[in-house]
Design an enzyme around this catalytic site. Structure first.
Site, PDB file in Angstrom:
ATOM      1  N   HIS A  22       0.869  -1.180   0.000  1.00  0.00           N
ATOM      2  CA  HIS A  22       0.000   0.000   0.000  1.00  0.00           C
ATOM      3  C   HIS A  22       0.905   1.230   0.000  1.00  0.00           C
ATOM      4  O   HIS A  22       1.552   1.544   1.006  1.00  0.00           O
ATOM      5  CB  HIS A  22      -0.888  -0.027   1.244  1.00  0.00           C
ATOM      6  CG  HIS A  22      -2.005   0.974   1.212  1.00  0.00           C
ATOM      7  ND1 HIS A  22      -3.067   0.874   0.348  1.00  0.00           N
ATOM      8  CD2 HIS A  22      -2.214   2.099   1.950  1.00  0.00           C
ATOM      9  CE1 HIS A  22      -3.896   1.889   0.557  1.00  0.00           C
ATOM     10  NE2 HIS A  22      -3.385   2.643   1.516  1.00  0.00           N
ATOM     11  N   LYS A 167      -9.941   6.606  -4.109  1.00  0.00           N
ATOM     12  CA  LYS A 167      -8.905   7.567  -3.733  1.00  0.00           C
ATOM     13  C   LYS A 167      -7.582   7.106  -4.323  1.00  0.00           C
ATOM     14  O   LYS A 167      -7.243   5.923  -4.279  1.00  0.00           O
ATOM     15  CB  LYS A 167      -8.784   7.667  -2.213  1.00  0.00           C
ATOM     16  CG  LYS A 167      -7.627   8.556  -1.752  1.00  0.00           C
ATOM     17  CD  LYS A 167      -7.342   8.426  -0.274  1.00  0.00           C
ATOM     18  CE  LYS A 167      -8.337   9.176   0.568  1.00  0.00           C
ATOM     19  NZ  LYS A 167      -7.884   9.286   1.985  1.00  0.00           N
ATOM     20  N   LYS A 169      -3.522   7.636  -4.013  1.00  0.00           N
ATOM     21  CA  LYS A 169      -2.416   8.142  -3.210  1.00  0.00           C
ATOM     22  C   LYS A 169      -1.305   8.617  -4.133  1.00  0.00           C
ATOM     23  O   LYS A 169      -0.799   7.850  -4.965  1.00  0.00           O
ATOM     24  CB  LYS A 169      -1.893   7.045  -2.286  1.00  0.00           C
ATOM     25  CG  LYS A 169      -2.864   6.652  -1.187  1.00  0.00           C
ATOM     26  CD  LYS A 169      -2.921   7.702  -0.100  1.00  0.00           C
ATOM     27  CE  LYS A 169      -3.725   7.222   1.092  1.00  0.00           C
ATOM     28  NZ  LYS A 169      -3.740   8.231   2.174  1.00  0.00           N
ATOM     29  N   ASP A 198      -5.214  12.015  -2.738  1.00  0.00           N
ATOM     30  CA  ASP A 198      -4.632  12.293  -1.427  1.00  0.00           C
ATOM     31  C   ASP A 198      -3.133  12.488  -1.587  1.00  0.00           C
ATOM     32  O   ASP A 198      -2.407  11.570  -1.963  1.00  0.00           O
ATOM     33  CB  ASP A 198      -4.913  11.141  -0.462  1.00  0.00           C
ATOM     34  CG  ASP A 198      -4.480  11.455   0.962  1.00  0.00           C
ATOM     35  OD1 ASP A 198      -3.982  12.574   1.208  1.00  0.00           O
ATOM     36  OD2 ASP A 198      -4.641  10.580   1.836  1.00  0.00           O
ATOM     37  N   GLU A 224      -7.091  16.062  -1.358  1.00  0.00           N
ATOM     38  CA  GLU A 224      -6.887  15.943   0.092  1.00  0.00           C
ATOM     39  C   GLU A 224      -5.474  16.353   0.491  1.00  0.00           C
ATOM     40  O   GLU A 224      -4.494  15.863  -0.055  1.00  0.00           O
ATOM     41  CB  GLU A 224      -7.144  14.490   0.520  1.00  0.00           C
ATOM     42  CG  GLU A 224      -6.987  14.233   2.001  1.00  0.00           C
ATOM     43  CD  GLU A 224      -7.355  12.813   2.392  1.00  0.00           C
ATOM     44  OE1 GLU A 224      -7.061  12.421   3.537  1.00  0.00           O
ATOM     45  OE2 GLU A 224      -7.941  12.094   1.554  1.00  0.00           O
ATOM     46  N   ASP A 249      -6.826  17.057   6.149  1.00  0.00           N
ATOM     47  CA  ASP A 249      -6.714  15.792   6.881  1.00  0.00           C
ATOM     48  C   ASP A 249      -5.698  15.934   7.997  1.00  0.00           C
ATOM     49  O   ASP A 249      -6.050  16.128   9.156  1.00  0.00           O
ATOM     50  CB  ASP A 249      -6.336  14.659   5.920  1.00  0.00           C
ATOM     51  CG  ASP A 249      -6.148  13.332   6.657  1.00  0.00           C
ATOM     52  OD1 ASP A 249      -6.576  13.219   7.818  1.00  0.00           O
ATOM     53  OD2 ASP A 249      -5.578  12.389   6.074  1.00  0.00           O
ATOM     54  N   LYS A 273     -11.386  11.801  12.081  1.00  0.00           N
ATOM     55  CA  LYS A 273     -10.852  10.503  12.498  1.00  0.00           C
ATOM     56  C   LYS A 273     -10.917  10.437  14.018  1.00  0.00           C
ATOM     57  O   LYS A 273     -10.425  11.347  14.697  1.00  0.00           O
ATOM     58  CB  LYS A 273      -9.417  10.319  12.015  1.00  0.00           C
ATOM     59  CG  LYS A 273      -9.291  10.328  10.499  1.00  0.00           C
ATOM     60  CD  LYS A 273      -7.861  10.166  10.028  1.00  0.00           C
ATOM     61  CE  LYS A 273      -7.776  10.226   8.504  1.00  0.00           C
ATOM     62  NZ  LYS A 273      -6.392  10.095   8.002  1.00  0.00           N
ATOM     63  N   GLU A 327     -14.106   6.416   4.405  1.00  0.00           N
ATOM     64  CA  GLU A 327     -13.086   5.548   3.814  1.00  0.00           C
ATOM     65  C   GLU A 327     -12.750   4.408   4.776  1.00  0.00           C
ATOM     66  O   GLU A 327     -11.589   4.026   4.929  1.00  0.00           O
ATOM     67  CB  GLU A 327     -11.834   6.364   3.467  1.00  0.00           C
ATOM     68  CG  GLU A 327     -11.246   7.115   4.643  1.00  0.00           C
ATOM     69  CD  GLU A 327     -10.000   7.916   4.289  1.00  0.00           C
ATOM     70  OE1 GLU A 327      -9.802   8.210   3.097  1.00  0.00           O
ATOM     71  OE2 GLU A 327      -9.224   8.236   5.205  1.00  0.00           O
TER      72      GLU A 327
END
Length: 374
Positions: A22, A167, A169, A198, A224, A249, A273, A327
């Site tokens: 990831h 999304k 990255k 993001d 983001e 964020d 969050k 998410e």
């Protein structure tokens, strides 16, 4: 009648493999480490919570190992003997013995709420005042870094009706390469799916301005945290310059941050969050500030496993407005789970458990297998 007291708190490091690498701007994850909290009370009820970070210390100031140390050394002793049903008093006690350490406090609050819900036979969302939705829209992150593979993955998930928002990255490659990568994916998916980007603070303001202009032209739906979290003035300039919404964020933790962002007009959307806020109640306070200022809300993740994702879901389910969905795909990124019944995802949403407390049960065999100290 004597109050039910907190007898003990155990913090367990759990290492779970991910289904694939990831890639984020600041790290490449091959596994995820969860801190699972087990809070035991004098009436025999146990509450469960979770604290999880992204890439160890690469995202913020707390690491899994540091979270466990803070709980074992400072926070658990402070809770010993307190009224397990008085969650506000317990959290106030934690504030008096430790500054910051929001992730650790969030896990403990989730465990207290889980135990109280079980005690009363109601869900955590009921304890919070009641859910206004039974399920939550959930996006998926396309983070392989390979354009063709990301398009194939998105098409497959659209066809199976698991996700229709994706999304991307970015931030590890040259800005032009990232923009081209995102633009090709958005072109392939068209209006069938939302595509968000993001950046995880990877760009400077000048690069961000040029990149966002091209991404906006390509039809990208949301940007983001394009620049450093401390540069709220720069965020405000970008938010004023472009039609595509800018989301904060890393720049927002608690209600004070939300207020500063609102004053400057530094974001169109807030990523909420529970871990960054220090718990579900603080997340709700943060959301209230943003909502009152007319800022749209989004339910974020620290890529938690099932325990943390379900705790977040109970909180997000109580928000009157949640324009950008969530998410909460963390459990889907993991090859295995430590709960008996993982959350269900279908029709582009995650179903929220309705049982007492968080509505989950730990799988003791899996927990024993994956705990680091086994």
């Amino acid at each position: 009648m004597n109050p039910v007291t907190i007898n003990s708190v155990e913090a367990i490091l759990v290492d779970l493999p991910t289904i694939r690498a990831h890639q984020l701007a600041m790290a490449v994850m091959q596994r995820q480490t969860l801190v699972i909290v087990r809070l035991r009370c004098s009436d025999g009820i146990e509450g469960t919570g979770e604290a999880t970070t992204i890439g160890g210390l690469s995202y913020g100031e707390e690491s899994p190992e540091g979270i466990k140390l803070a709980i074992d050394t400072y926070l658990a002793p402070a809770l010993a003997g307190l009224d397990a049903a008085n969650i506000h008093a317990a959290m106030r006690r934690l504030e008096s013995v430790a500054r910051g350490n929001r992730f650790a406090k969030s896990a403990l609050e989730s465990a207290l709420l889980d135990a109280q819900g079980k005690r009363l036979g109601v869900s955590v969302s009921t304890l919070l005042g009641g859910a206004v939705r039974a399920s939550l829209p959930v996006l998926w992150t396309l983070a392989s870094g390979d354009t063709g593979r990301d398009i194939e993955e998105a098409e497959s998930l659209l066809a199976s009706r698991r996700h229709n928002t994706f999304k991307l990255k970015v931030g590890r490659r040259a800005v032009a390469d990232d923009v081209a990568h995102v633009s090709r994916i958005k072109q392939a998916l068209g209006e069938r799916a939302r595509v968000t980007v993001d950046v995880n603070q990877a760009w400077n303001e000048a690069d961000a301005a040029g990149a966002i202009a091209r991404l906006e032209a390509a039809g990208v739906d949301l940007i983001e945290q394009p620049i450093a979290r401390a540069n709220l003035a720069g965020m405000a300039r970008l938010a004023a310059r472009f039609v595509v919404p800018i989301m904060a964020d890393e720049a927002v933790n608690g209600p004070e941050d939300a207020l500063a962002i609102a004053r400057l007009g530094a974001a169109d959307v807030l990523a909420l969050k529970i871990a960054k806020s220090g718990g579900i109640h603080e997340m709700l306070r943060t959301a209230a500030v943003g909502d009152a200022a007319g800022i749209s809300l989004y339910g974020g993740t620290m890529l938690e496993g099932s325990v943390g994702s379900i705790a977040s879901a109970h909180g997000f389910a109580c928000l009157p407005r949640l324009s950008w969905g969530t998410e909460l795909f963390g459990p889907l990124l993991l090859k295995d789970d430590i709960v008996a019944h993982p959350p269900r995802y279908r029709d582009f949403e995650m179903e929220i458990p309705t049982g007492p407390g968080l509505g989950l049960e730990l799988d003791e065999d899996k927990l024993a297998f994956y705990r680091r100290d086994r």
